[in-house]
Design an enzyme around this catalytic site. Structure first.
Site, PDB file in Angstrom:
ATOM      1  N   ASN A   1     -81.866 -21.375  38.850  1.00 12.60           N
ATOM      2  CA  ASN A   1     -81.506 -21.159  40.018  1.00 12.60           C
ATOM      3  C   ASN A   1     -81.808 -20.078  40.985  1.00 12.60           C
ATOM      4  O   ASN A   1     -81.589 -18.800  40.442  1.00 12.60           O
ATOM      5  CB  ASN A   1     -79.987 -21.381  40.283  1.00 12.60           C
ATOM      6  CG  ASN A   1     -79.563 -21.513  41.660  1.00 12.60           C
ATOM      7  OD1 ASN A   1     -80.037 -21.002  42.612  1.00 12.60           O
ATOM      8  ND2 ASN A   1     -78.620 -22.511  42.067  1.00 12.60           N
TER       9      ASN A   1
ATOM     10  N   HIS B   1     -80.735 -24.377  46.145  1.00 13.23           N
ATOM     11  CA  HIS B   1     -79.477 -24.876  47.087  1.00 13.23           C
ATOM     12  C   HIS B   1     -79.610 -24.214  48.566  1.00 13.23           C
ATOM     13  O   HIS B   1     -78.635 -23.461  48.928  1.00 13.23           O
ATOM     14  CB  HIS B   1     -78.069 -24.529  46.517  1.00 13.23           C
ATOM     15  CG  HIS B   1     -76.848 -25.352  47.072  1.00 13.23           C
ATOM     16  ND1 HIS B   1     -76.019 -25.662  46.191  1.00 13.23           N
ATOM     17  CD2 HIS B   1     -76.820 -25.651  48.268  1.00 13.23           C
ATOM     18  CE1 HIS B   1     -75.069 -26.208  47.057  1.00 13.23           C
ATOM     19  NE2 HIS B   1     -75.396 -26.388  48.133  1.00 13.23           N
TER      20      HIS B   1
ATOM     21  N   ARG C   1     -78.304 -24.049  52.016  1.00 18.33           N
ATOM     22  CA  ARG C   1     -77.178 -24.140  52.737  1.00 18.33           C
ATOM     23  C   ARG C   1     -77.592 -24.220  54.509  1.00 18.33           C
ATOM     24  O   ARG C   1     -78.471 -23.740  54.747  1.00 18.33           O
ATOM     25  CB  ARG C   1     -75.908 -23.174  52.533  1.00 18.33           C
ATOM     26  CG  ARG C   1     -75.653 -23.182  51.046  1.00 18.33           C
ATOM     27  CD  ARG C   1     -74.703 -22.318  50.683  1.00 18.33           C
ATOM     28  NE  ARG C   1     -74.327 -22.472  49.262  1.00 18.33           N
ATOM     29  CZ  ARG C   1     -73.361 -23.061  48.745  1.00 18.33           C
ATOM     30  NH1 ARG C   1     -72.686 -24.086  49.612  1.00 18.33           N
ATOM     31  NH2 ARG C   1     -73.062 -23.242  47.462  1.00 18.33           N
TER      32      ARG C   1
ATOM     33  N   HIS D   1     -78.883 -17.767  51.963  1.00 18.03           N
ATOM     34  CA  HIS D   1     -79.958 -17.358  50.701  1.00 18.03           C
ATOM     35  C   HIS D   1     -81.168 -18.217  50.892  1.00 18.03           C
ATOM     36  O   HIS D   1     -81.979 -17.533  51.537  1.00 18.03           O
ATOM     37  CB  HIS D   1     -79.201 -17.383  49.307  1.00 18.03           C
ATOM     38  CG  HIS D   1     -78.534 -18.690  49.290  1.00 18.03           C
ATOM     39  ND1 HIS D   1     -78.602 -20.024  49.219  1.00 18.03           N
ATOM     40  CD2 HIS D   1     -77.061 -18.666  48.920  1.00 18.03           C
ATOM     41  CE1 HIS D   1     -77.865 -20.843  49.136  1.00 18.03           C
ATOM     42  NE2 HIS D   1     -76.679 -19.869  48.916  1.00 18.03           N
TER      43      HIS D   1
ATOM     44  N   GLU E   1     -80.305 -28.907  45.295  1.00 20.75           N
ATOM     45  CA  GLU E   1     -78.970 -28.930  45.343  1.00 20.75           C
ATOM     46  C   GLU E   1     -78.775 -29.134  46.911  1.00 20.75           C
ATOM     47  O   GLU E   1     -79.236 -28.285  47.599  1.00 20.75           O
ATOM     48  CB  GLU E   1     -78.119 -27.993  44.590  1.00 20.75           C
ATOM     49  CG  GLU E   1     -78.563 -27.995  43.241  1.00 20.75           C
ATOM     50  CD  GLU E   1     -77.459 -26.832  42.400  1.00 20.75           C
ATOM     51  OE1 GLU E   1     -77.655 -26.889  41.155  1.00 20.75           O
ATOM     52  OE2 GLU E   1     -77.185 -25.839  42.874  1.00 20.75           O
TER      53      GLU E   1
ATOM     54  N   THR F   1     -69.537 -20.964  46.977  1.00 24.15           N
ATOM     55  CA  THR F   1     -70.023 -21.865  45.805  1.00 24.15           C
ATOM     56  C   THR F   1     -69.494 -23.013  45.696  1.00 24.15           C
ATOM     57  O   THR F   1     -68.287 -23.199  46.062  1.00 24.15           O
ATOM     58  CB  THR F   1     -70.382 -20.620  44.699  1.00 24.15           C
ATOM     59  OG1 THR F   1     -71.220 -21.276  43.752  1.00 24.15           O
ATOM     60  CG2 THR F   1     -69.062 -20.379  43.974  1.00 24.15           C
TER      61      THR F   1
ATOM     62  N   HIS G   1     -72.835 -23.986  36.347  1.00 21.28           N
ATOM     63  CA  HIS G   1     -71.794 -23.355  36.898  1.00 21.28           C
ATOM     64  C   HIS G   1     -71.255 -22.398  35.893  1.00 21.28           C
ATOM     65  O   HIS G   1     -70.437 -22.753  34.966  1.00 21.28           O
ATOM     66  CB  HIS G   1     -70.739 -24.016  37.562  1.00 21.28           C
ATOM     67  CG  HIS G   1     -70.206 -23.150  38.987  1.00 21.28           C
ATOM     68  ND1 HIS G   1     -69.618 -21.982  39.009  1.00 21.28           N
ATOM     69  CD2 HIS G   1     -70.604 -23.387  40.294  1.00 21.28           C
ATOM     70  CE1 HIS G   1     -69.420 -21.496  39.999  1.00 21.28           C
ATOM     71  NE2 HIS G   1     -69.866 -22.371  40.872  1.00 21.28           N
ATOM     72  N   ASP G   2     -71.590 -21.070  36.049  1.00 23.64           N
ATOM     73  CA  ASP G   2     -70.785 -19.859  35.020  1.00 23.64           C
ATOM     74  C   ASP G   2     -71.311 -20.259  33.682  1.00 23.64           C
ATOM     75  O   ASP G   2     -70.798 -19.356  32.770  1.00 23.64           O
ATOM     76  CB  ASP G   2     -69.345 -20.012  35.305  1.00 23.64           C
ATOM     77  CG  ASP G   2     -69.045 -19.595  36.536  1.00 23.64           C
ATOM     78  OD1 ASP G   2     -69.927 -19.227  37.345  1.00 23.64           O
ATOM     79  OD2 ASP G   2     -67.848 -19.029  36.817  1.00 23.64           O
TER      80      ASP G   2
ATOM     81  N   HIS H   1     -76.862 -17.302  38.800  1.00 25.00           N
ATOM     82  CA  HIS H   1     -76.100 -15.993  38.927  1.00 25.00           C
ATOM     83  C   HIS H   1     -75.908 -15.088  37.513  1.00 25.00           C
ATOM     84  O   HIS H   1     -76.354 -14.223  37.737  1.00 25.00           O
ATOM     85  CB  HIS H   1     -74.668 -16.162  39.225  1.00 25.00           C
ATOM     86  CG  HIS H   1     -73.832 -14.883  39.693  1.00 25.00           C
ATOM     87  ND1 HIS H   1     -74.040 -14.490  40.890  1.00 25.00           N
ATOM     88  CD2 HIS H   1     -73.175 -14.334  38.834  1.00 25.00           C
ATOM     89  CE1 HIS H   1     -73.282 -13.206  40.821  1.00 25.00           C
ATOM     90  NE2 HIS H   1     -72.461 -13.101  39.863  1.00 25.00           N
TER      91      HIS H   1
END
Length: 238
Positions: free
Chosen positions: A7, A43, A45, A50, A70, A100, A190-191, A214
């Protein structure tokens, strides 16, 4: 082998901070692929804080692996993905101002809506994935929408992992089995990080894809992008 989709939202965040083209988002995407990434995730938005819509159009002809977009399936988002036609669209229930993604869909409460979106994606030849938690009933409903895959929201796993890895992964093993039994492929994101990814994959070896941004970009500040991607890929072997 589970695919690693990188990502690149955080690269766009850094670029946007100065209003110029440093770092060059398109070059970073190409480099990720050259260094072994199996896909690129973005992603976009509504506020374009971003990834910008223009980025999505410019990335489409350059991404040679799999392109995963996404987003919340607003009319504007659907218009974008139907024009760009990525290999996969991941549907997330984020509000426009969400920092997020922080939860999966309540599929039952959005069944008609999600089914109609999945139908449109299928007609366009685009694989669909629905972002969900670990509730098995919810995953079974996701299969009824006609989606191809679910993406498991893994922040609860990442949060509990340092204290009790076995307890952290157990709901995800059950959720993945429910998805497989319903005929769905399973993605996760995620994470996930170099700390917890290998353990997660070892317990759910039939994962189709992990999407990581991230943590991977943070690791790259210390390790360099090529070495970081190599290490994440190593976590997905076996």
């Amino acid at each position: 082998m589970t695919n690693l989709s990188v990502n690149i939202n955080k690269i766009a965040t850094l670029r946007n901070a100065r209003g110029e083209n440093v770092p060059d988002l398109l070059k970073v995407a190409a480099d990720c692929e050259a260094f072994g990434a199996d896909g690129i995730t973005v992603h976009p938005r509504p506020d374009e804080r971003h990834i910008r819509r223009e980025d999505v159009y410019r990335l489409r002809p350059l991404v040679k692996t799999e392109f995963n977009i996404e987003g919340y399936p607003s009319p504007e988002f659907i218009d974008l993905v139907l024009k760009v036609k990525p290999e996969q669209v991941t549907l997330v229930p984020d509000a426009p101002d969400a920092l997020t993604s922080s939860a999966g869909w309540n599929v039952g409460a959005n069944m008609d809506f999600l089914t109609s979106v999945v139908d449109r994606l299928r007609e366009a030849g685009i694989r669909s994935s629905i972002f969900v938690g670990t509730e098995t009933d919810n995953i079974q409903l996701a299969a009824r929408t006609g989606a191809d895959r679910v993406e498991l929201y893994t922040k609860p796993y990442a949060d509990l992992y340092p204290k009790d890895p076995e307890a952290a992964v157990a709901p995800f093993v059950e959720a993945a089995q429910a998805a497989f039994s319903a005929g769905l492929g399973v993605n996760a994101g995620h994470d996930l990080s170099l700390v917890n990814l290998e353990f997660f994959h070892r317990h759910i070896p039939r994962l189709s894809e992990v999407s990581i941004g991230h943590a991977l970009i943070c690791d790259a500040l210390y390790l360099g992008l090529e070495e970081t991607i190599r290490r994440y890929k190593d976590c997905l072997k076996g």
